[in-house]
Design an enzyme around this catalytic site. Structure first.
Site, PDB file in Angstrom:
ATOM      1  CG  ASP A  79      -2.249  -0.637   0.979  1.00 26.26           C
ATOM      2  OD1 ASP A  79      -2.567  -0.920  -0.185  1.00 26.26           O
ATOM      3  OD2 ASP A  79      -2.990  -0.863   1.955  1.00 26.26           O
ATOM      4  CE1 TYR A 137       4.253  -6.594   3.665  1.00 26.65           C
ATOM      5  CE2 TYR A 137       3.713  -8.916   3.702  1.00 26.65           C
ATOM      6  CZ  TYR A 137       3.711  -7.692   3.061  1.00 26.65           C
ATOM      7  OH  TYR A 137       3.166  -7.575   1.817  1.00 26.65           O
TER       8      TYR A 137
END
Length: 285
Positions: A79, A137
């Protein structure tokens, strides 16, 4: 988030027409390993009227090769504001350039905050997203204000109880229902996700969180981090955090951590080792 991984893996194809086989044979396919600072970009995927990482690489490839037909497909869609240490994409492109030369020329055409770390030729059947078996992540929380690294951390002023954070993190490991942790429309896709590990480590003034899983839902990583931070501050109990996996709640959405601290750390394929030691992108004392 890999939105961050928040990476939105199941939202259709990622743009661009497939290249047609050339007269000289099958169109080569390459595996690209890419790092980028996402601060200036509206995420990975090409969007109309927005500057994106994929869009910048697409433009550079067109400039370097003078070709208009190729396929550039990422392993995950980060994003706006989310970074990547090793995003993976496949590129199907007819070119006579050796991978090292192609990499050098594309990098020369890119802005300083996007860098192709490696280009290697792969079998034509290789697919950056579909062949990935795991993704990790990294999230960086700063426990002091930093004059230099604000775009790459979430500064939390309040003290965090790390023992409580670790207790809460354990509830998220395994095959769980993350319906409370996604911004996808209800019923759009399965909300059950296998989380293979959730690690915490202290590195100077940074608190590091690594989440590794088969795939991730839209904004899932940032909502998990936000809930764990709330537990560390004492705003939620360990039991309340675990309860969000049992019953749908709007609280994780309200606690979504900022994009700045999130990095797509690694995309792993069959035969790859794990993501390695957990350490910060930089050192903050």
């Amino acid at each position: 988030m890999l939105s961050d991984l928040d990476v939105r893996h199941d939202r259709g194809d990622q743009h661009l027409p497939r290249a047609r086989p050339e007269a000289r044979g099958i169109v080569p396919r390459f595996k690209l390993t890419i790092e980028y600072a996402g601060t200036r970009y509206s995420g990975w995927q090409i969007q109309a009227n927005a500057r994106t990482v994929q869009g910048e690489i697409d433009h550079a490839i067109r400039e370097v090769t003078r070709r208009r037909e190729f396929e550039l497909y990422g392993a995950g869609r980060t994003d706006a504001g989310v970074h990547a240490l090793a995003q993976v994409a496949h590129l199907e492109l007819y070119t006579d350039l050796p991978p090292a030369v192609l990499r050098s020329r594309i990098n020369d055409a890119l802005a300083a905050d996007i860098h192709i770390r490696q280009i290697e030729k792969v079998p034509h059947r290789f697919h950056a997203r579909h062949d990935a078996v795991s993704r990790s992540y990294l999230y960086q929380i700063a426990r002091r204000k930093t004059a230099f690294f604000k775009p790459y951390v979430w500064w939390i002023k309040e003290p965090l109880d790390l023992a409580r954070v670790r207790d809460a993190a354990a509830a998220f490991v395994g095959m769980k229902n993350f319906a409370s942790f996604t911004a996808d429309e209800p019923g759009e896709k399965s909300t059950r996700v296998l989380i293979e590990g959730l690690e915490l480590a202290e590195d100077g003034a940074l608190l590091l969180l690594r989440i590794q899983g088969s795939h991730f839902l839209w904004r899932m990583v940032r909502r998990i981090v936000g809930v764990l931070a709330a537990v560390g501050r004492g705003d939620l109990t360990v039991g309340q955090a675990a309860g969000f996996l049992d019953e749908r709640s709007g609280i994780p959405a309200a606690l979504t951590a900022p994009a700045s601290g999130l990095f797509l750390e690694r995309v792993m394929y069959a035969g790859d080792s794990g993501p390695g030691p957990l350490r910060g992108v930089f050192r903050v004392e």
